[in-house]
Design a protein around this motif. Structure first.
Motif: not given
Length: 350
Positions: A262-263, A266
Motif C-alpha cells: 500500500e505504501n 501511494i
C-alpha cells in the motif's frame, strides 16, 4: 548481455550465473543450534556442509557467491535439490516465487538496499527449507541478517526453541523489515523534490531525478508485490514442514507485506504526480512571462500608434508648427504610459 545470451537455448536445469556481483572466494557460514547450544563455523569448501544434512539440530547454511556454480551443483546433488531449483538460484532475473516439493520448500526473494552512491542495489536471495535446515544463497557478502545471527548467538527470542520453518520466517522477516527503511528513504526523496518544486528552485535536472525515482519505485514494487503470493502459499500450505505454531508469525509477515504494498502504491502515485507538478510549474512560469510581455506590448501599442502618426512625412500637419508640440507629444506619451500602468495595477494584472 553476454551472460544472458549464453543462457538462451540452454537445457533446463543448466546453472548459469548472469549477475554482476562476482565473488572471488566461496564463503560459507554455518549455524548449527538447538535451544541449549549453538555452533558457528566459517567454511571455504562446499564439502564441509554435507554432514549437516544428518544433524539432529537446526542448521542454517549461508552460501555467499552465486558465481561458484560448481559448489551450487554439488550441494544440490547432495541435498537432493531439483535441477530447476539450482538454475533459479543462479538466475538473478528470477522474480520472487515459491516452489513446494515433498520434503523441502524453495523461496526466491530480492534483498534491496541503497549503496554509497545512494543508488538502489538489488541482490538475489534464494532460501531452501528442509526438515532440519535452511540453506540460503546470496550473490555476495553483506546482508540484512545480522540481527538473526545475534539472536542465534545470544539465544534471544524464540528462534533457538523453534524449528527450521521459524528460521525461514525470521530470514524473510529480516528482508521485509529492510524494505521499510527503503520506503522511508524514498519518502524523503519525494518530499525533497516536492519542496524544490514548491520553492521554485528546480532546474532541468529535476526531470532526471523524477525518472530515477520512478525506476527505483518500480524495482521495489517488483520485489515486494510477488511476496504476497509467496507468504500466502506458505501460510496456507498443509506441508508438515510448516508447523501450526509458526502460522501466526507468517500471518503477521503477510500483513507487513500488504502494508508495504500500500505504501509503495501511494509513493508511486506521488512520484507520477511530481512530473505533473513540474510540468504545471513550468507552464505557470511560462504564463507569467507571457503575461508580462503581453502587458508591455499592450502599453506600447498606443505609444507606437502616436509615434507612427507623427512620424509620417506630410508637409501640412497642424501640430508641426506648434512651438511646444514636441513637449506636448512627450507629455501625452508619459501620461498615457502611467495611466496604463495604473490601470493594470488596479486590475492586479501586474
Amino acid at each position: 548481455m553476454k551472460k544472458v545470451k549464453s543462457k538462451i537455448g540452454a537445457a533446463p536445469g543448466t546453472i548459469i550465473y548472469i549477475g554482476e556481483k562476482e565473488s572471488r572466494d566461496l564463503f560459507i557460514e554455518v549455524f548449527d543450534y538447538n535451544k541449549d547450544i549453538v555452533e558457528e563455523k566459517k567454511i571455504d569448501k562446499i564439502e564441509g556442509v554435507f554432514d549437516y544434512l544428518s544433524s539432529e539440530r537446526i542448521t542454517w547454511i549461508n552460501i555467499n557467491g552465486l558465481g561458484h556454480v560448481g559448489a551450487i551443483e554439488s550441494i544440490g546433488k547432495h541435498y537432493g535439490f531439483h535441477p530447476l531449483i539450482l538454475e533459479d538460484i543462479a538466475n538473478t532475473r528470477q522474480r520472487p516465487k515459491i516452489d513446494e516439493y515433498d520434503d523441502y520448500f524453495f523461496v526466491v526473494l530480492k534483498m534491496l538496499y541503497f549503496d554509497n552512491q545512494e543508488k538502489l542495489a538489488i541482490e538475489h536471495i534464494s532460501l531452501v527449507l528442509g526438515s532440519n535446515y535452511v540453506v540460503s544463497f546470496q550473490e555476495a557478502e553483506g546482508d540484512v541478517f545480522d540481527p538473526i545471527r545475534e539472536r542465534l548467538r545470544a539465544g534471544k527470542g524464540k528462534i533457538r526453541t523453534m524449528g527450521s520453518d521459524y528460521l525461514l520466517y525470521a530470514l524473510m522477516d529480516a528482508i521485509v523489515d529492510n524494505y521499510y527503511s527503503l520506503i522511508e528513504v524514498m519518502g524523503e526523496k519525494i518530499e525533497s523534490l516536492e519542496d524544490e518544486l514548491f520553492e521554485e528552485k528546480s532546474n532541468g535536472d529535476i526531470t532526471y531525478d523524477i525518472q530515477n525515482l520512478k525506476k527505483e519505485i518500480l524495482k521495489i514494487r517488483r520485489a515486494v508485490f510477488p511476496l504476497r503470493e509467496v507468504v500466502n502459499r506458505i501460510q496456507k500450505s498443509d506441508n508438515p514442514l510448516i508447523l501450526e505454531k509458526t502460522q501466526i508469525y507468517l500471518r503477521d509477515l503477510y500483513d507487513h507485506i500488504i502494508q508495504l504494498a500500500e505504501n509503495i502504491e501511494i509513493q508511486r502515485e506521488m512520484i507520477w504526480g511530481l512530473m505533473d507538478m513540474y510540468m504545471s510549474t513550468i507552464s505557470n512560469r511560462m504564463n507569467a512571462v507571457m503575461k508580462v510581455l503581453t502587458i508591455i506590448a499592450t502599453i506600447f501599442i498606443p505609444l507606437t500608434f502616436i509615434a507612427g502618426v507623427y512620424g509620417m512625412n506630410f508637409k501640412y500637419m497642424p501640430e508641426l508648427e506648434f512651438e511646444y508640440g514636441y513637449y506636448v507629444f512627450w507629455g501625452v506619451m508619459v501620461i498615457l504610459f502611467l495611466a496604463l500602468l495604473y490601470y493594470f495595477k488596479r486590475r492586479k494584472w501586474l
